[in-house]
Design a protein around this motif. Structure first.
Motif, PDB file in Angstrom:
ATOM      1  N   UNK A  90      -5.617  -5.811  -2.472  1.00  0.00           N
ATOM      2  CA  UNK A  90      -6.585  -4.748  -2.746  1.00  0.00           C
ATOM      3  C   UNK A  90      -5.872  -3.394  -2.767  1.00  0.00           C
ATOM      4  N   UNK A  91      -4.960  -3.202  -1.790  1.00  0.00           N
ATOM      5  CA  UNK A  91      -4.277  -1.923  -1.618  1.00  0.00           C
ATOM      6  C   UNK A  91      -2.817  -2.183  -1.252  1.00  0.00           C
ATOM      7  N   UNK A  92      -1.929  -1.994  -2.203  1.00  0.00           N
ATOM      8  CA  UNK A  92      -0.509  -2.282  -1.947  1.00  0.00           C
ATOM      9  C   UNK A  92       0.098  -1.350  -0.901  1.00  0.00           C
ATOM     10  N   UNK A  93      -0.580  -0.252  -0.580  1.00  0.00           N
ATOM     11  CA  UNK A  93      -0.093   0.680   0.442  1.00  0.00           C
ATOM     12  C   UNK A  93      -0.767   0.485   1.791  1.00  0.00           C
ATOM     13  N   UNK A  94      -1.489  -0.618   1.943  1.00  0.00           N
ATOM     14  CA  UNK A  94      -2.188  -0.883   3.209  1.00  0.00           C
ATOM     15  C   UNK A  94      -1.192  -0.979   4.361  1.00  0.00           C
ATOM     16  N   UNK A  95      -1.582  -0.437   5.503  1.00  0.00           N
ATOM     17  CA  UNK A  95      -0.777  -0.541   6.720  1.00  0.00           C
ATOM     18  C   UNK A  95      -1.471  -1.512   7.658  1.00  0.00           C
ATOM     19  N   UNK A  96      -0.868  -2.684   7.810  1.00  0.00           N
ATOM     20  CA  UNK A  96      -1.437  -3.732   8.651  1.00  0.00           C
ATOM     21  C   UNK A  96      -0.411  -4.110   9.713  1.00  0.00           C
ATOM     22  N   UNK A  97      -0.849  -4.107  10.965  1.00  0.00           N
ATOM     23  CA  UNK A  97      -0.017  -4.558  12.075  1.00  0.00           C
ATOM     24  C   UNK A  97      -0.684  -5.812  12.626  1.00  0.00           C
ATOM     25  N   UNK A  98       0.055  -6.904  12.641  1.00  0.00           N
ATOM     26  CA  UNK A  98      -0.463  -8.154  13.167  1.00  0.00           C
ATOM     27  C   UNK A  98      -0.327  -8.142  14.688  1.00  0.00           C
ATOM     28  N   UNK A  99      -1.381  -8.589  15.383  1.00  0.00           N
ATOM     29  CA  UNK A  99      -1.382  -8.677  16.848  1.00  0.00           C
ATOM     30  C   UNK A  99      -1.780 -10.105  17.194  1.00  0.00           C
ATOM     31  N   UNK A 100      -0.807 -10.907  17.625  1.00  0.00           N
ATOM     32  CA  UNK A 100      -1.113 -12.314  17.843  1.00  0.00           C
ATOM     33  C   UNK A 100      -0.272 -12.921  18.947  1.00  0.00           C
ATOM     34  N   UNK A 101      -0.815 -13.945  19.579  1.00  0.00           N
ATOM     35  CA  UNK A 101      -0.060 -14.699  20.579  1.00  0.00           C
ATOM     36  C   UNK A 101       0.900 -15.667  19.893  1.00  0.00           C
ATOM     37  N   UNK A 102       0.752 -15.837  18.585  1.00  0.00           N
ATOM     38  CA  UNK A 102       1.631 -16.735  17.832  1.00  0.00           C
ATOM     39  C   UNK A 102       2.935 -15.998  17.542  1.00  0.00           C
ATOM     40  N   UNK A 103       3.956 -16.304  18.342  1.00  0.00           N
ATOM     41  CA  UNK A 103       5.197 -15.560  18.219  1.00  0.00           C
ATOM     42  C   UNK A 103       6.336 -16.369  17.597  1.00  0.00           C
ATOM     43  N   UNK A 104       6.001 -17.429  16.876  1.00  0.00           N
ATOM     44  CA  UNK A 104       7.030 -18.206  16.219  1.00  0.00           C
ATOM     45  C   UNK A 104       7.641 -17.386  15.083  1.00  0.00           C
TER      46      UNK A 104
END
Length: 126
Positions: free
Chosen positions: A71-85
């Protein structure tokens, strides 16, 4: 005002992160409980940052990340997850995530990641 969309299926986790953000001075925080809702809210709100969990019912955080970045190639997304593989972290970055925070995290770790995105947006004049 710096707008943040917080996406996590756990109401408890959303409340906890929202509290940390408020302590850091980030008060314009919106919420979504799953990936589908995240994509809809992203288009409505046009947030400066998305904090996204990975494991959620329906559409996963990885699927939502991909959709938001389409949708937006300039989106700023930070993933926050317990999945640390490592493969998951690499996939998230390949799909467009700006950072990856492993749960459980220290408050300061989250605030530093948010501040880095806010500074980047400010430097770009976005």
């Amino acid at each position: 005002m710096f707008k943040i969309l917080l996406v996590d299926d756990s109401e408890y986790m959303r409340g906890k992160i929202k509290g940390i953000l408020a302590e850091g001075g980030y008060t314009e925080v919106y919420e979504a409980g799953n990936g589908v809702e995240a994509c809809q809210r992203y288009e409505e709100i046009k947030p400066d940052l998305v904090l996204m969990d990975i494991v959620m019912p329906g559409m996963s955080g990885m699927e939502a990340l991909e959709e938001i970045c389409s949708i937006d190639e300039n989106a700023s997304v930070v993933m926050c997850s317990a999945m640390k593989q490592e493969p998951i972290i690499i996939d998230a970055m390949r799909l467009g995530a700006k950072d990856f925070i492993v749960k459980p995290f220290e408050d300061e770790t989250l605030l530093q990641a948010v501040a880095a995105i806010a500074k980047e947006k400010d430097d770009l004049g976005a």
